[in-house]
Design an enzyme around this catalytic site. Structure first.
Site, short mmCIF file in Angstrom:
data_model
loop_
_atom_site.label_atom_id
_atom_site.label_comp_id
_atom_site.label_asym_id
_atom_site.label_seq_id
_atom_site.Cartn_x
_atom_site.Cartn_y
_atom_site.Cartn_z
N LYS A 197 43.98 -30.46 -14.59
CA LYS A 197 44.01 -28.97 -14.96
C LYS A 197 45.27 -29.21 -15.63
O LYS A 197 46.49 -29.27 -15.20
CB LYS A 197 43.95 -28.08 -13.69
N ARG A 207 43.18 -15.23 -18.60
CA ARG A 207 44.30 -14.12 -17.91
C ARG A 207 44.13 -12.69 -18.33
O ARG A 207 44.59 -11.92 -17.48
CB ARG A 207 45.77 -15.07 -18.19
N LYS A 219 53.23 -22.32 -16.01
CA LYS A 219 52.83 -23.22 -14.97
C LYS A 219 52.82 -24.64 -15.02
O LYS A 219 52.01 -25.31 -14.40
CB LYS A 219 51.23 -22.69 -14.87
N GLU A 235 45.87 -38.42 -10.34
CA GLU A 235 45.24 -37.27 -9.53
C GLU A 235 43.88 -37.47 -9.18
O GLU A 235 43.68 -37.24 -8.02
CB GLU A 235 45.41 -35.99 -10.59
N LYS A 250 39.95 -29.96 -16.95
CA LYS A 250 40.08 -28.75 -17.59
C LYS A 250 41.21 -28.48 -18.51
O LYS A 250 42.37 -29.13 -18.09
CB LYS A 250 39.99 -27.60 -16.66
N SER A 276 38.33 -20.21 -21.56
CA SER A 276 38.08 -18.98 -22.36
C SER A 276 38.73 -19.17 -23.80
O SER A 276 37.93 -18.69 -24.73
CB SER A 276 38.92 -17.91 -21.63
N TYR A 315 31.27 -20.53 -20.54
CA TYR A 315 30.55 -19.18 -20.68
C TYR A 315 29.54 -19.01 -21.43
O TYR A 315 28.90 -17.84 -21.72
CB TYR A 315 31.87 -18.16 -21.30
C1 PBG Z 1 43.49 -19.93 -11.89
C2 PBG Z 1 42.56 -20.36 -13.05
C3 PBG Z 1 42.59 -20.19 -14.59
C4 PBG Z 1 41.29 -20.54 -15.05
C5 PBG Z 1 40.35 -20.87 -14.15
N1 PBG Z 1 41.13 -20.73 -12.88
C6 PBG Z 1 43.76 -19.78 -15.04
C7 PBG Z 1 45.11 -20.42 -14.95
O1 PBG Z 1 45.17 -21.52 -14.49
O2 PBG Z 1 46.01 -19.82 -15.56
C8 PBG Z 1 41.05 -20.78 -16.66
C9 PBG Z 1 39.84 -20.64 -17.14
C10 PBG Z 1 39.68 -20.12 -18.44
O3 PBG Z 1 40.62 -19.98 -19.24
O4 PBG Z 1 38.36 -19.87 -18.71
N2 PBG Z 1 43.78 -20.68 -11.18
#
Ligand code: PBG
Length: 327
Positions: A197, A207, A219, A235, A250, A276, A315
């Site tokens: 991720k 968010r 993060k 990982e 992701k 997203s 989505y």
């Molecule tokens: C939170 C999480 C996030 C997403 C999925 N789980 C956001 C982040 O890590 O800040 C993002 C999914 C998306 O943007 O569609 N742990």
């Protein structure tokens, strides 16, 4: 003379030689919801709704009826319930366990996946517990967080989740969650690990939708550097060794090389999350009128599958099912 074009000559021949086929069974639909009676459109994600619990149950059923096997739940937690230690994350009467029980009662065959991370629940908006030093610098604590993630995963399992999906990127969480689940006899609950991720700028609309952005800092000390590929393999091997049942990369569309590399280095099923910001990009491009929405979405999903993903969190899942029927 070699003439590769012969294999592209007619729709019938093209359909015979096509290597990658999308089906509704490839999709996992992410669903947003809150503890409110209203269903609210999400501004930054046209066509995506933050559902009431009633709406959520209906939408989960609609997705399942289209052939989508699984949903993944993302709650928006009320500000008053957010604490530094994210206590609400393991409340058996909290929003997620209630949602799981309601959906399970009405749609028993739907696979319910939950996101395991603290960002919707902690007042700092980070995926883990935040520690501040005397100068106000923050550290995201690893092992203390993992302990709370285990409690959260157990809470979801008790409510009836089929799969828990840790998205926090703490070290060692897969092994810890696996033993916590096994000790409580949840040996049948799977772990879908967000393996690679990335600290991506493409999570912005998500968010916003959940009001879960970090209050301070970013993060980058836990999510991966977008510049790194080999680290994703490291990982993946760790998650596999720790007992993950499925892995995830992701975001998806900009990380096809990572999907292909993880696919090649692990035999576990692999998911990819079209996030997203990717959704917003495709929607905005289509809204401009310059690109055809159905064509670009199906092409992007096909590319993600071709790269090596077995499952795609998107989505667009419901829309794509409709388009696939028209083909
Ligand atoms: C939170 C999480 C996030 C997403 C999925 N789980 C956001 C982040 O890590 O800040 C993002 C999914 C998306 O943007 O569609 N742990």
């Amino acid at each position: 003379m070699h003439r590769p074009r012969r294999n592209r000559r007619t729709p019938a021949i093209r359909s015979m030689v096509r290597e990658t086929l999308l089906t509704p069974a490839d999709f996992i639909l992410p669903l947003f919801f809150h503890d409110d009676a209203e269903d609210v459109e999400i501004g930054a994600m046209p066509g995506v709704t933050r559902w009431s619990l009633d709406g959520l149950v209906r939408e989960a059923g609609a997705a399942h009826a289209l052939g989508i096997p699984a949903i993944i739940l993302f709650p928006k937690i009320k500000d008053g319930l957010k604490t530094p230690m994210a206590h609400e994350a393991s409340n058996d009467e909290g929003l997620v366990p209630r949602a799981i029980r309601l959906i399970r009662a009405v749609h028993p065959t739907l696979c319910i996946i939950t996101d395991v991370a603290l960002d919707p629940y902690n007042s700092d908006g980070h995926d883990g517990i935040v520690q501040r030093d005397a100068n106000g610098n923050i550290t995201i604590l690893n092992d203390e967080t993992v302990w709370i993630l285990c409690e959260q995963a157990l809470c979801h399992a008790r409510a009836g989740a089929d799969i828990v999906a840790p998205s926090d990127m703490m070290d060692g969480r897969v092994a810890a969650i696996r033993s916590a689940l096994d000790e409580e006899d949840f040996t049948q609950v799977s772990i879908l690990s967000y393996t690679a991720k990335y600290a991506s700028a493409f999570y912005g609309p998500f968010r916003g939708a959940l009001d879960s952005a970090p209050k301070e800092g970013d993060k980058k000390t836990y999510q991966m550097d977008p510049a790194n590929g080999r680290e994703a393999i490291r990982e993946a091997l760790l998650d596999e060794a720790e007992g993950a049942d499925m892995l995830m990369v992701k975001p998806a569309g900009l990380y096809l090389d990572i999907i292909a590399q993880v696919r090649a280095s692990s035999s576990l099923p692999l998911a990819a999350y079209q996030v997203s910001g990717e959704y917003l990009m495709l929607k905005s491009a289509a809204a401009s009128g310059w690109l055809d929405e159905k064509a670009i979405v199906l092409e992007s999903l096909t590319a993600i599958k071709r790269a090596g993903a077995d499952m795609i969190l998107t989505y667009f899942a419901k829309q794509a099912c409709g388009w696939l029927k028209e083909l």
